[in-house]
Each structure stands twice: as structure tokens, then as C-alpha cells.
Motif scaffolding. Structure first.
Motif, PDB file in Angstrom:
ATOM      1  N   GLN A  36       0.860  -1.022  -0.012  1.00 37.82           N
ATOM      2  CA  GLN A  36       0.105   0.106  -0.047  1.00 37.82           C
ATOM      3  C   GLN A  36       0.804   1.171   0.040  1.00 37.82           C
ATOM      4  N   PRO A  37       0.433   2.276  -0.629  1.00 45.03           N
ATOM      5  CA  PRO A  37       1.232   3.509  -0.742  1.00 45.03           C
ATOM      6  C   PRO A  37       1.237   4.254   0.658  1.00 45.03           C
ATOM      7  N   VAL A  38       2.057   5.171   1.117  1.00 45.72           N
ATOM      8  CA  VAL A  38       2.241   5.941   2.212  1.00 45.72           C
ATOM      9  C   VAL A  38       1.182   6.694   2.354  1.00 45.72           C
ATOM     10  N   TYR A  49      -8.060  -1.782  -4.138  1.00 47.25           N
ATOM     11  CA  TYR A  49      -8.005  -0.691  -4.931  1.00 47.25           C
ATOM     12  C   TYR A  49      -8.581   0.647  -3.821  1.00 47.25           C
ATOM     13  N   TYR A  50      -8.174   1.867  -4.484  1.00 47.09           N
ATOM     14  CA  TYR A  50      -8.685   2.829  -3.610  1.00 47.09           C
ATOM     15  C   TYR A  50      -9.544   3.879  -4.574  1.00 47.09           C
ATOM     16  N   ASP A  54     -13.390  12.630  -4.902  1.00 46.67           N
ATOM     17  CA  ASP A  54     -13.284  14.111  -5.368  1.00 46.67           C
ATOM     18  C   ASP A  54     -13.019  14.216  -6.765  1.00 46.67           C
ATOM     19  N   ILE A  55     -12.311  13.132  -7.275  1.00 45.43           N
ATOM     20  CA  ILE A  55     -12.012  13.084  -8.799  1.00 45.43           C
ATOM     21  C   ILE A  55     -12.568  11.993  -9.386  1.00 45.43           C
ATOM     22  N   ASP A  56     -13.085  11.066  -8.825  1.00 39.99           N
ATOM     23  CA  ASP A  56     -13.898   9.868  -9.491  1.00 39.99           C
ATOM     24  C   ASP A  56     -12.675   9.267 -10.170  1.00 39.99           C
ATOM     25  N   THR A  57     -12.058   8.814  -9.613  1.00 39.46           N
ATOM     26  CA  THR A  57     -10.758   7.939 -10.029  1.00 39.46           C
ATOM     27  C   THR A  57     -10.274   6.799  -8.919  1.00 39.46           C
ATOM     28  N   TYR A  58      -9.875   6.050  -9.642  1.00 41.77           N
ATOM     29  CA  TYR A  58      -9.310   4.600  -8.786  1.00 41.77           C
ATOM     30  C   TYR A  58      -7.707   4.628  -8.919  1.00 41.77           C
ATOM     31  N   TYR A  59      -7.245   3.598  -7.787  1.00 45.38           N
ATOM     32  CA  TYR A  59      -5.979   3.296  -7.853  1.00 45.38           C
ATOM     33  C   TYR A  59      -5.970   1.943  -7.700  1.00 45.38           C
ATOM     34  N   ASP A  60      -5.177   1.149  -8.345  1.00 47.08           N
ATOM     35  CA  ASP A  60      -4.945  -0.269  -8.031  1.00 47.08           C
ATOM     36  C   ASP A  60      -3.684  -0.543  -7.422  1.00 47.08           C
ATOM     37  N   VAL A  61      -3.739  -1.139  -6.313  1.00 49.35           N
ATOM     38  CA  VAL A  61      -2.806  -1.215  -5.324  1.00 49.35           C
ATOM     39  C   VAL A  61      -1.568  -2.224  -5.900  1.00 49.35           C
ATOM     40  N   ALA A  62      -2.257  -3.333  -6.499  1.00 52.81           N
ATOM     41  CA  ALA A  62      -1.102  -4.165  -6.964  1.00 52.81           C
ATOM     42  C   ALA A  62      -0.293  -3.572  -8.175  1.00 52.81           C
ATOM     43  N   VAL A  95     -11.270   2.346   0.637  1.00 53.87           N
ATOM     44  CA  VAL A  95     -10.933   1.116   0.011  1.00 53.87           C
ATOM     45  C   VAL A  95     -12.150   0.332  -0.458  1.00 53.87           C
ATOM     46  N   ILE A  96     -11.705  -0.294  -1.819  1.00 55.29           N
ATOM     47  CA  ILE A  96     -12.713  -0.991  -2.234  1.00 55.29           C
ATOM     48  C   ILE A  96     -12.190  -2.415  -2.890  1.00 55.29           C
ATOM     49  N   ASN A  97     -12.717  -3.606  -2.332  1.00 52.88           N
ATOM     50  CA  ASN A  97     -11.988  -4.804  -2.364  1.00 52.88           C
ATOM     51  C   ASN A  97     -12.963  -5.463  -3.220  1.00 52.88           C
ATOM     52  N   GLN A  98     -13.318  -5.019  -4.352  1.00 52.85           N
ATOM     53  CA  GLN A  98     -14.214  -5.796  -5.344  1.00 52.85           C
ATOM     54  C   GLN A  98     -13.371  -5.667  -6.835  1.00 52.85           C
ATOM     55  N   PRO A  99     -13.641  -6.666  -7.477  1.00 47.65           N
ATOM     56  CA  PRO A  99     -12.910  -6.542  -8.996  1.00 47.65           C
ATOM     57  C   PRO A  99     -13.339  -5.547  -9.855  1.00 47.65           C
ATOM     58  N   ASN A 100     -12.474  -4.644 -10.350  1.00 51.31           N
ATOM     59  CA  ASN A 100     -12.888  -3.726 -11.564  1.00 51.31           C
ATOM     60  C   ASN A 100     -13.862  -2.813 -11.010  1.00 51.31           C
ATOM     61  N   PRO A 101     -13.639  -2.207 -10.070  1.00 49.03           N
ATOM     62  CA  PRO A 101     -14.641  -1.222  -9.470  1.00 49.03           C
ATOM     63  C   PRO A 101     -14.894  -0.095 -10.573  1.00 49.03           C
ATOM     64  N   TRP A 102     -14.179   0.244 -11.443  1.00 51.84           N
ATOM     65  CA  TRP A 102     -14.565   1.342 -12.320  1.00 51.84           C
ATOM     66  C   TRP A 102     -15.495   0.760 -13.444  1.00 51.84           C
ATOM     67  N   MET A 103     -15.847  -0.380 -13.384  1.00 50.82           N
ATOM     68  CA  MET A 103     -16.849  -0.891 -14.350  1.00 50.82           C
ATOM     69  C   MET A 103     -18.221  -0.671 -13.474  1.00 50.82           C
TER      70      MET A 103
END
Length: 174
Positions: A36-38, A49-50, A54-62, A95-103
Motif C-alpha cells: 500500500q502507498p504511504v 483498490y482506492y 473528489d476526482i472519481d478516480t481509482y488506484y490499483d494497489v497491486a 478502500v474497495i475490495n471488489q474486482p474492476n470497480p470502475w466498471m
């Protein structure tokens, strides 16, 4: 009789060994604090995922990539475009632990709309600022590489920051 006993022991031993391997895999899959990032929120042993409301964006931790809309298509990139001008350390993260949340972006956009805006900036504890030793394995943490062995050597125990928890969001129980 000895043959039957020997075969039974071999089968029992292999079943126990297989069970131990499966338990090890389960532990590794359910724990990724070091990845995970700092700027990630504290309180999560696992984050896939995060989501940044505010910006309707995701971050893939892996993969360490941002996922954002660009002209109607989802883009994957190691950095956010300058147009976002978003403070990762102060902005709210889910924190979102679901596959492909942007879908299912409309679901997350609606569900976490209340976390948009300046009132949430800086109100979420982040990994970089945590004194919980479990985060010392996160590259970039001020105590990176200074694990529990140093705390015990000095006669101190780090029990972590009580009360610093992420605000339990999507843990994949749908």
C-alpha cells in the motif's frame, strides 16, 4: 497391516501438508500492507483498490496504477494527469475490495458522494503518519525498515495508534 498403516500415514501427512499450504496462501492473499502507498488510509491489512470521490478516480494497489476517465474511456497510468491537481495525502480515499470497480463507477460515485469536498481534506489518518509498527514495512514511511525488533531492543513495545482506523468501506461482502 504395516502396509495399510504406512499408506494411511502418508495420506494423512499429505493432507496436513496441503492444508498448511492453503493456509499460507490465504494469509498472503489477505495481507498487503507493504504494497500500500504511504498516502493510503490506515486500518486496512488488505486493499485492492482506492477510490477518490473528489476526482472519481481509482488506484490499483497491486499494479500501482491510477484508473481515470479520459474521453469516455478508462485509462491506466502510473501517474495522474496534471489536470487532476489532487493531493493524495489529504484527499479522502475509500478502500474497495471488489474486482474492476470502475466498471460500476456509478455505484461508487453515488455511494461515496458525501466524501467529496474540502470538509474531508486531511481528516483521514494515512499510513505515512501512523506510528503502528505494521506500517514500517511500507516503503516511504518515516520508520521504513525499523521493525518491531528495534522497539523491543530498546525496551518499548509499539501497540499502534488506537483509534486510527479507516472508515470501513467496501470490504467485498456483496
Amino acid at each position: 497391516m504395516k502396509k495399510v498403516l504406512f499408506i494411511a500415514l502418508v495420506i494423512a501427512g499429505s493432507l496436513l501438508y496441503q492444508g498448511a499450504l492453503q493456509a499460507q496462501v490465504r494469509v498472503n492473499v489477505n495481507f498487503n500492507v507493504g504494497s500500500q502507498p504511504v498516502w493510503g488510509p490506515v486500518g486496512y491489512d488488505y486493499a485492492q483498490y482506492y477510490y477518490f470521490p473528489d476526482i472519481d478516480t481509482y488506484y490499483d494497489v497491486a499494479s500501482q496504477q491510477y484508473i481515470y476517465l479520459n474521453g469516455g474511456s478508462w485509462m491506466f497510468a502510473p501517474t495522474l494527469p496534471p489536470r487532476y491537481n489532487f493531493d493524495l495525502y489529504r484527499g479522502y480515499k475509500v478502500v474497495i475490495n471488489q474486482p474492476n470497480p470502475w466498471m460500476h463507477d456509478n455505484v461508487y460515485r453515488n455511494k461515496y458522494a458525501r466524501y467529496r469536498g474540502q470538509e474531508w481534506y486531511g481528516r483521514q489518518p494515512i499510513i505515512r503518519d501512523s506510528r503502528d509498527s505494521k506500517y514500517f514495512i511500507v516503503k516511504g514511511h518515516p520508520m521504513y525498515g525499523k521493525g518491531n525488533e528495534q522497539m523491543h531492543a530498546r525496551g518499548h513495545e509499539d501497540h499502534g495508534d488506537h483509534g486510527e482506523r479507516g472508515h470501513g468501506h467496501d470490504h467485498g461482502h456483496n
